[in-house]
Design an enzyme around this catalytic site. Structure first.
Site, PDB file in Angstrom:
ATOM      1  N   HIS A  22      83.958 119.229  39.166  1.00 17.71           N
ATOM      2  CA  HIS A  22      83.169 120.285  39.897  1.00 17.71           C
ATOM      3  C   HIS A  22      84.240 121.173  40.940  1.00 17.71           C
ATOM      4  O   HIS A  22      84.055 121.900  40.884  1.00 17.71           O
ATOM      5  CB  HIS A  22      81.866 119.693  40.471  1.00 17.71           C
ATOM      6  N   GLU A  23      84.251 119.925  41.699  1.00 18.64           N
ATOM      7  CA  GLU A  23      85.345 120.473  42.837  1.00 18.64           C
ATOM      8  C   GLU A  23      86.379 120.884  42.284  1.00 18.64           C
ATOM      9  O   GLU A  23      87.266 121.818  42.906  1.00 18.64           O
ATOM     10  CB  GLU A  23      85.683 119.574  43.758  1.00 18.64           C
ATOM     11  N   HIS A  26      86.376 124.394  41.812  1.00 17.38           N
ATOM     12  CA  HIS A  26      86.521 125.466  43.019  1.00 17.38           C
ATOM     13  C   HIS A  26      88.025 125.537  43.407  1.00 17.38           C
ATOM     14  O   HIS A  26      88.547 126.464  43.828  1.00 17.38           O
ATOM     15  CB  HIS A  26      85.681 124.857  44.154  1.00 17.38           C
TER      16      HIS A  26
END
Length: 453
Positions: A22-23, A26
């Site tokens: 998920h990170e 980003h």
């Protein structure tokens, strides 16, 4: 002890994989958009491990493995004025489309990861059971329908149901999407039949839905042969031994373990004469049924475990497998289906159609992680896919503090032509923090209720 180890290990690996990906979403999009990333952290709190990358990003693994974050260069968070070069790499200086893409990338990467997991498990093969159903129980929506025992459920509203798990997910999905379930079944003789049932009077909460619908998996009869006698139990007091076969009760034949258990539960404290087969000979013993409290009711208890034949489910087991390309399409479709089902379930929770008891916290997630990890790689990947979709959906909710909250701010900015004021963002963050704290509190409460309730 082993189950605790599996739970902890499964949970740590799951959080590590899902949060990191998920990170990374980003991070990757931020770098593509020319934003300088100061820190990439998996977990919160005190750093346990740190390393500086060549591009200046600090990699961190922190002590509390319940999330993570990517810290980007931002004028609003800098104590000193930024140089012209630093301003060109600051997040807040990027155009609206770039900021929106960076924020949305985390949930999108969760969906991509889930699709990859679903692809992998369909290529490897999903162990499951065939959707062979029993005659509907009385007082259910399907009671009185011509569904014969050992009928095979082929489709629901035109959607194929090759396995029992797929059948249940399809029924849950269609019960919320349609007023009618159209079931296509194949009888034991091979004849095809169509059965329709209205969903208007049925709940959409999963557990009561299946109870009231009446479509139940066919259970092969298990012989009432005892495998283990618990110490200081009614069975031990009666002199029953491992290997005994219960033949009759007060002269009435006992055909299966389920029939025997049903009688036991309904007759706490009853005395009965059992005919058992032991070492090829029949003999009788007197049994006084024990009692225990379950869900506020007194039920009968024997204190023995049944001997389940190893090959009992052999002809019911199946492995559902697809080709590489077909599985890729299925992976995307299943990710979409699970995400949309999650959104609709959340909506039904808000109006009270689905109980908030369905919300799980870290304790139950850890239990599921341990159970699926102990079962095998395919089960664990399926669990990871489900949690990855849930994480993606959760982060897209329009709640300040979450990615969806930031995207909501950017939508307002696109409409009004200027950013949301810092005052409004601060109030939103406080409300968002309060909402998240309430959600986490409810999840922990549900976990503890399941553990000690």
């Amino acid at each position: 002890m082993m189950s605790l180890i599996w739970s902890i290990a499964g949970f740590v690996v799951a959080i590590g994989v899902l949060v990191t990906f998920h990170e990374f979403g980003h991070y990757w999009v931020a770098r593509r958009c020319g934003v300088r990333v100061l820190r990439f952290s998996v977990g919160f709190g005190r750093p346990l491990w740190q390393r500086q990358m060549k591009n200046g990003t600090e990699l961190v693994i922190a002590a509390i493995p319940l999330g993570g974050y990517v810290k980007m260069l931002d004028e609003r968070e800098s104590d000193t004025p930024l140089s012209a070069q630093e301003q060109s790499e600051a997040f807040n200086r990027k155009p609206l489309w770039a900021r929106s893409a960076i924020v949305a990338a985390g949930p999108v990467f969760n969906f991509l990861l889930a699709a990859a997991f679903y692809w992998a498990i369909h290529v490897m093969g999903v162990p499951d059971v065939k959707p062979v159903v029993d005659a509907p129980p009385p007082d259910t929506a399907l009671a009185g329908s011509p569904i014969a025992p050992e009928s095979v459920l082929r489709s629901v509203n035109g959607k194929a149901t090759p396995t029992w798990t797929r059948a249940r997910l399809t029924i849950l999905d269609q019960a919320m999407a349609s007023d009618t379930l159209r079931l296509e079944l194949e009888s034991p003789s091979g004849a095809r039949q169509q059965v329709s049932v209205s969903t208007q009077a049925l709940p959409v909460d999963p557990e009561p839905l299946f109870q009231q619908l009446g479509l139940v998996l066919f259970q092969p009869a298990i012989p009432p042969r005892l495998a283990e006698i618990m110490p200081d139990s009614p069975a031990a007091a009666a002199g029953l031994q491992a290997g005994d076969l219960v033949v009759a009760r007060d002269g009435e034949a006992v055909a299966s373990w389920s029939e025997w258990v049903q009688w036991l539960r309904a007759n706490p404290g009853e005395q009965t004469e059992l005919t058992i087969a032991r070492d090829g000979r029949q003999q009788t013993v007197m049994l006084e049924v024990g009692s225990q409290i379950a869900d506020g009711q007194t039920i009968g208890q024997l204190g023995a475990r049944v001997d389940v034949p190893a090959d009992l489910w052999q002809d019911r087991r199946t492995v559902y497998r697809e080709g590489v390309l077909e599985a890729a399409v299925t992976g995307v479709q299943q990710t979409y289906s699970v995400a949309w089902l999650t959104v609709r379930m959340m909506g039904r929770m808000l109006v009270g159609d689905v109980s908030v008891d369905n919300i799980s916290g870290p304790v139950q997630i850890a239990q599921f992680a341990g159970q699926t990890a102990a079962t095998g790689l395919v089960s664990y990947l399926g669990f990871l896919a489900l949690i990855s979709v849930s994480l993606g959906v959760l982060n897209l909710l329009p709640v300040p503090m979450l990615d969806g909250g930031h995207l909501m701010y950017y939508l307002v900015e696109a409409i009004k032509g200027s950013p949301v004021s810092e005052r409004a963002q601060l109030v939103g963050q406080q409300l968002g923090l309060l909402m998240l704290a309430g959600l986490m509190g409810l999840a922990f409460y549900n976990d503890l209720s399941r553990l000690f309730g």
